[in-house]
Design an enzyme around this catalytic site. Structure first.
Site, PDB file in Angstrom:
ATOM      1  N   TYR A 137       3.260  15.541  16.048  1.00  0.00           N
ATOM      2  CA  TYR A 137       2.354  15.960  17.115  1.00  0.00           C
ATOM      3  C   TYR A 137       1.164  16.753  16.575  1.00  0.00           C
ATOM      4  CZ  TYR A 137       6.061  14.788  20.481  1.00  0.00           C
ATOM      5  OH  TYR A 137       7.009  14.149  21.237  1.00  0.00           O
ATOM      6  N   LYS A 193      16.479  15.205  10.655  1.00  0.00           N
ATOM      7  CA  LYS A 193      16.883  13.871  10.218  1.00  0.00           C
ATOM      8  C   LYS A 193      16.694  13.828   8.703  1.00  0.00           C
ATOM      9  CE  LYS A 193      18.198   9.660  11.225  1.00  0.00           C
ATOM     10  NZ  LYS A 193      19.438   9.289  11.947  1.00  0.00           N
ATOM     11  N   ASP A 218      20.253  12.537  15.993  1.00  0.00           N
ATOM     12  CA  ASP A 218      20.934  11.574  16.857  1.00  0.00           C
ATOM     13  C   ASP A 218      22.347  12.053  17.173  1.00  0.00           C
ATOM     14  OD1 ASP A 218      20.730  11.044  14.067  1.00  0.00           O
ATOM     15  OD2 ASP A 218      21.916   9.234  14.300  1.00  0.00           O
ATOM     16  N   ASP A 268      10.711  18.518  21.555  1.00  0.00           N
ATOM     17  CA  ASP A 268      10.150  18.004  22.796  1.00  0.00           C
ATOM     18  C   ASP A 268      11.186  17.157  23.528  1.00  0.00           C
ATOM     19  OD1 ASP A 268       8.263  17.335  24.719  1.00  0.00           O
ATOM     20  OD2 ASP A 268       7.493  15.632  23.570  1.00  0.00           O
TER      21      ASP A 268
END
Lengths: 127, 363
Positions: B125, B192, B225, B249
């Site tokens: 972002y 991740k 995840d 987010d």
């Protein structure tokens, strides 16, 4: 009154037609075929199709585990990987080496992957 | 001594929400000196078309604390989002979203009590993007190939994901400080790192370093995840989550959904010496002036502000009063009733009245 459409023939053409009718919510759809089991299987598929989400790589990674979590966890989450010429079916979970040979872990995700493979092979009623 | 607070009513339903919130905050017995500042689409004509006048930014810098109503970004070319502009101008690098289930709310998740801490300046972002087909994108793709990178396809737009040591250290330390200040037991870093080794890998490594310097609070980490799955299966096992911008987010909205939706999701944006408290939802301009929408996210943002100001007991009283009103289910807005057209739903200001009545018993 809600309309009803009967689709005769649950092969690829009939089933696709029924799916389009159902997905656009034009009417209640009845699927019939002379072959036993086929329309029931296809109808079940159409009934369960729900929403299809299509996502870029990262979001897909995150949301597929989220949805697996909501539907009972990785033990019940099958999967498939598709290319132009190949399809590989496999469960979402890992191989849990510490439980190897103990006849212990849940095979449902693996079996549901097999079920997906049956559908891929056109064996709708067996699936 | 009265706390000086900048009050930005915002636009759309913002003025109604902040007015009801100002009333309940004052009913806690804490003294405020409100400095009301206008911003947003409804006032931009007064300020030469600028929805975020410079004097508002200066006032926030000087005072350090603001309670803000929702602001909708005007649709049209050339308008920057007021919310993004606020974050950037004031370097509000940490976003905090507490997500807690209050008994009486209709949700599938009864025992959620999470604090989502989101890094707010870096990651995908950051706004470094190159449009597909542009000279820059082609040049970049050429550079990537020349340096051993492989793309599945060349006709790609490209966004850059910067994750820095400085930015990570700052947000993770912030998460530990926030956890400590608010009596929380554990911080979980979400990443991740197994796939993105040089961005999320860095994030995890720095988070572990910061955790070692803050060993009075428990620390663990989760792959994003897996974190999502854990949240919908065992949310009670988690406490404070600290995440890079994008995951933050996504997961903050996920957690807001788990506790009953945006109508109950407060938020705070923090910089070095600045904190702005505001609800997560938008300004719902179509309901403006109708005394209809749910003020609880705005009020819970006010409750967060009380804690920030060190008014713990007033914050406890306010939270308890809000929880009472939710549990009784009587003086709540339409969105919290079993059906949306329930005739017993009350308006924004009546929710405020009910909470003030509860506060009278509690304070």
């Amino acid at each position: 009154m809600r309309r009803k459409v009967t689709v005769v023939g649950a092969g690829n053409v009939g089933a696709t037609c029924a799916q389009v009718l159902a997905s656009r919510d034009y009417a209640d759809v009845v699927l019939v075929d002379i072959k036993e089991g086929l329309p029931q299987g296809k109808a079940l598929d159409i009934n369960q199709m729900g929403a299809v989400l299509v996502l870029p790589n990262l979001y897909g990674d995150v949301l597929s585990d989220l949805c697996a979590g909501m539907s009972g966890g990785l033990g019940r989450a099958p999967g498939a990987n598709f290319g132009e010429q190949a399809a590989v079916f496999e469960p979402t979970h890992g191989s849990a080496p510490k439980y190897a040979g103990q006849n212990k872990v849940n095979p449902m995700a693996q079996m549901l992957s097999g079920m997906m493979m049956l559908r891929h092979l056109g064996e709708q009623s067996a699936a | 001594m009265a706390h000086k607070v900048i009050l930005i009513p915002g636009d759309g339903t913002g003025p109604e929400l902040t007015e009801a919130t100002r009333r309940v905050l004052e009913a806690t017995g804490v003294d405020f000196e409100w400095d009301v500042r206008e911003a947003g689409a409804d006032v931009m004509d007064k300020y030469g078309g600028n929805p975020l006048p410079d004097e508002v930014l200066d006032a926030i810098r000087e005072t350090g604390v603001a309670l803000k109503g929702p602001i909708t970004t005007p649709i049209g070319v050339g308008f920057r989002s007021v919310n993004v502009a606020l974050r950037k101008s004031l370097d509000l690098y940490g976003q905090v979203r507490p997500c807690k289930t209050y008994p009486g709310v209709r949700t599938r998740f009864a025992e959620v009590d999470l604090i989502v801490v989101r890094e707010n300046t870096e990651d995908l972002y950051a706004g470094i993007e190159y449009e597909q087909g542009s000279e820059e994108a082609e040049e970049l793709i050429g550079w990537i190939k020349a340096h051993g990178g492989k793309l599945a396809n060349d006709d790609a737009g490209i966004s850059i994901k910067p994750i820095s040591v400085t930015g990570t250290r700052r947000i993770v330390q912030f998460a530990f400080d926030y956890a400590r200040r608010n009596g929380r037991r554990k911080v979980t870093a979400v990443h991740k790192a197994n796939i993105m080794k040089f961005t999320d890998g860095l994030y995890l490594r720095v988070a572990q370093e910061v955790a070692a310097e803050n060993d009075d609070i428990e620390f663990d980490d989760r792959i994003v995840d897996n974190m999502c799955m854990q949240l919908v299966q065992r949310p009670e096992e988690y406490d404070v989550l600290v995440l890079p911008n994008l995951y933050g987010d996504v997961l903050s909205d996920l957690c807001a959904g788990m506790i009953g939706g945006l109508g109950l999701a407060p938020g705070g944006n923090f910089g070095e010496d600045i904190a702005i408290f505001e609800p997560t939802h938008g300004s719902a301009p179509k309901y403006a002036g109708q005394n209809k929408v749910n003020p609880m996210a705005q009020m819970l943002s006010g409750m967060m502000m009380l804690r920030h100001l060190g008014e713990q007991s007033a914050a406890d009283h306010l939270e308890g009063a809000i929880a009472d009103v939710i549990r009784e289910g009587k003086s709540v807005t339409y969105d919290m009733k079993p059906t949306r057209n329930d005739p017993s739903a009350v308006g924004t200001s009546e929710v405020g009245d009910a909470i003030i009545e509860k506060l009278g018993v509690r304070v």
